[in-house]
Design a protein around this motif. Structure first.
Motif, mmCIF file in Angstrom:
data_model
loop_
_atom_site.group_PDB
_atom_site.id
_atom_site.type_symbol
_atom_site.label_atom_id
_atom_site.label_comp_id
_atom_site.label_asym_id
_atom_site.label_seq_id
_atom_site.Cartn_x
_atom_site.Cartn_y
_atom_site.Cartn_z
ATOM 1 N N ASP A 61 -5.549 -69.777 81.088
ATOM 2 C CA ASP A 61 -4.711 -70.975 81.701
ATOM 3 C C ASP A 61 -3.448 -71.063 80.938
ATOM 4 O OD1 ASP A 61 -5.409 -72.463 79.725
ATOM 5 O OD2 ASP A 61 -7.028 -73.448 80.623
ATOM 6 N N SER A 62 -2.718 -72.153 81.395
ATOM 7 C CA SER A 62 -1.369 -72.391 81.133
ATOM 8 C C SER A 62 -1.438 -73.078 79.624
ATOM 9 C CB SER A 62 -0.423 -73.427 81.827
ATOM 10 O OG SER A 62 -1.474 -74.381 82.065
ATOM 11 N N TYR A 63 -2.471 -73.283 79.038
ATOM 12 C CA TYR A 63 -2.714 -73.702 77.475
ATOM 13 C C TYR A 63 -3.134 -72.330 76.876
ATOM 14 C CZ TYR A 63 -1.905 -78.286 79.791
ATOM 15 O OH TYR A 63 -1.553 -79.645 80.449
ATOM 16 N N GLY A 64 -3.430 -71.329 77.171
ATOM 17 C CA GLY A 64 -3.928 -70.290 76.672
ATOM 18 C C GLY A 64 -5.442 -70.242 76.529
ATOM 19 N N ASN A 65 -5.875 -71.168 77.123
ATOM 20 C CA ASN A 65 -7.645 -71.033 77.277
ATOM 21 C C ASN A 65 -8.329 -70.197 78.096
ATOM 22 O OD1 ASN A 65 -7.351 -73.365 75.173
ATOM 23 N ND2 ASN A 65 -7.044 -74.729 76.681
ATOM 24 N N MET A 66 -9.475 -69.727 77.894
ATOM 25 C CA MET A 66 -10.345 -68.890 78.573
ATOM 26 C C MET A 66 -11.700 -68.985 77.962
ATOM 27 S SD MET A 66 -9.950 -64.959 79.590
ATOM 28 C CE MET A 66 -9.322 -64.588 77.769
ATOM 29 N N SER A 67 -12.693 -69.156 78.996
ATOM 30 C CA SER A 67 -13.985 -69.357 78.639
ATOM 31 C C SER A 67 -14.538 -68.277 78.114
ATOM 32 C CB SER A 67 -14.824 -69.771 79.845
ATOM 33 O OG SER A 67 -15.208 -68.734 80.776
ATOM 34 N N GLU A 68 -15.781 -68.099 77.224
ATOM 35 C CA GLU A 68 -16.378 -67.021 76.646
ATOM 36 C C GLU A 68 -16.794 -66.036 78.035
ATOM 37 O OE1 GLU A 68 -19.491 -65.578 73.214
ATOM 38 O OE2 GLU A 68 -18.978 -67.879 73.552
ATOM 39 N N GLU A 69 -17.348 -66.650 78.694
ATOM 40 C CA GLU A 69 -18.030 -65.864 80.064
ATOM 41 C C GLU A 69 -17.066 -64.912 80.562
ATOM 42 O OE1 GLU A 69 -20.534 -66.429 83.967
ATOM 43 O OE2 GLU A 69 -19.464 -68.443 83.199
ATOM 44 N N MET A 70 -15.622 -65.652 80.723
ATOM 45 C CA MET A 70 -14.653 -64.865 81.656
ATOM 46 C C MET A 70 -13.893 -63.740 80.510
ATOM 47 S SD MET A 70 -14.294 -65.539 84.501
ATOM 48 C CE MET A 70 -16.374 -65.667 84.986
ATOM 49 N N GLN A 71 -14.025 -63.789 79.219
ATOM 50 C CA GLN A 71 -13.307 -62.864 78.537
ATOM 51 C C GLN A 71 -13.673 -61.295 78.869
ATOM 52 O OE1 GLN A 71 -13.966 -63.951 74.131
ATOM 53 N NE2 GLN A 71 -12.852 -66.009 74.701
ATOM 54 N N PRO A 72 -15.051 -61.085 79.035
ATOM 55 C CA PRO A 72 -15.028 -59.372 79.432
ATOM 56 C C PRO A 72 -14.393 -59.173 80.763
ATOM 57 C CG PRO A 72 -17.251 -60.475 78.856
ATOM 58 C CD PRO A 72 -16.110 -61.495 78.863
ATOM 59 N N PHE A 73 -14.349 -60.033 81.851
ATOM 60 C CA PHE A 73 -13.588 -59.844 82.888
ATOM 61 C C PHE A 73 -12.114 -59.623 82.664
ATOM 62 C CE2 PHE A 73 -17.371 -61.917 84.292
ATOM 63 C CZ PHE A 73 -17.905 -60.884 85.246
ATOM 64 N N TRP A 74 -11.472 -60.472 81.504
ATOM 65 C CA TRP A 74 -10.227 -60.377 81.420
ATOM 66 C C TRP A 74 -9.795 -58.962 80.725
ATOM 67 C CZ3 TRP A 74 -7.602 -59.321 77.045
ATOM 68 C CH2 TRP A 74 -6.133 -59.350 76.949
#
Length: 232
Positions: free
Chosen positions: A130-143
């Protein structure tokens, strides 16, 4: 444009060629739990190759971002040839990395595959990070999977005047599985450092531990409705 001879490893021409080599490494070996980032260019040189183009020779180190700061550096050598022909489908890259042959799919890859091959509800998300540089751990493999898929585009579109990086996953939508592959629709934003342009691409991506990442469809999405082809 750099003249023939040795290059300053920290300067743009060396870093640009190293980034292209990095895209090639991710295309060949990336996964939801393995995506490589450039650590350092140690040596670099460039030479004109008759009518073929300009060849950059590199000694560089890369790290696996998925492993974090604890991950070991991987030493690589690369040759990147930027063709002079307009029909070129991207730079030609010859890449050799120590211990690379030991990299196989991991238990994490297989667990991720089994979990999301037939989920109770399809995964969807926007703005990773997101605009603050945050991402959930669940979404990291998809990223990471998007970063590997974007490397296919960044490798193909690279030239001596570009340096691409994936700025953000604008959206991700999981599709119905086909042929036991995870199927994902991505919209990714690519940042070209020299021009400061943000370029949007839509990608249809499949992945499994056995077949790896495949980019099945690509669509450049212009901001201007009258544009008909990607920028050079």
């Amino acid at each position: 444009m750099a003249g023939p001879g040795d290059l300053e490893p920290t300067h743009f021409p060396a870093r640009r060629a190293a980034t292209v080599a990095l895209h090639r490494l991710n295309v060949a070996h990336g996964s939801p739990f393995r995506v490589f980032g450039l650590q350092q260019v140690h040596k670099a040189s460039v030479e004109d190759v008759a009518a073929a183009g300009r060849k950059y020779s590199l000694d560089l180190s890369v790290t696996d971002w998925a492993a974090g700061s604890a991950g070991p550096a991987l030493r690589c050598s690369a040759e990147v040839l930027f063709s002079r022909t307009e029909q070129s489908s991207g730079p030609e890259v010859q890449l050799r990395c120590e211990a690379l042959q030991k990299i196989n799919s991991t238990a994490e890859d297989h667990a991720f595959y089994q979990k999301y091959l037939a989920p109770a509800s399809a995964v969807s998300a926007q703005h990773l990070p997101d605009s603050y540089g945050n991402m959930s751990e669940e979404m990291q493999p998809f990223w990471r999977l998007a970063r590997v898929a974007a490397s296919f585009i960044m490798l193909r579109e690279s030239s001596e005047n570009t340096e691409f990086n994936m700025a953000q996953v604008a959206s991700i939508t999981q599709q119905e599985s086909s042929d036991k592959q995870l199927m994902l629709d991505y919209v990714v934003l690519l940042h070209d450092l020299p021009s400061q342009e943000i370029i949007q691409w839509k990608l249809l991506v499949s992945w499994s531990p056995d077949r790896g990442v495949r980019v099945l469809q690509t669509e450049w999405q212009p901001r201007c409705p009258h544009a008909t082809e990607p920028p050079n």
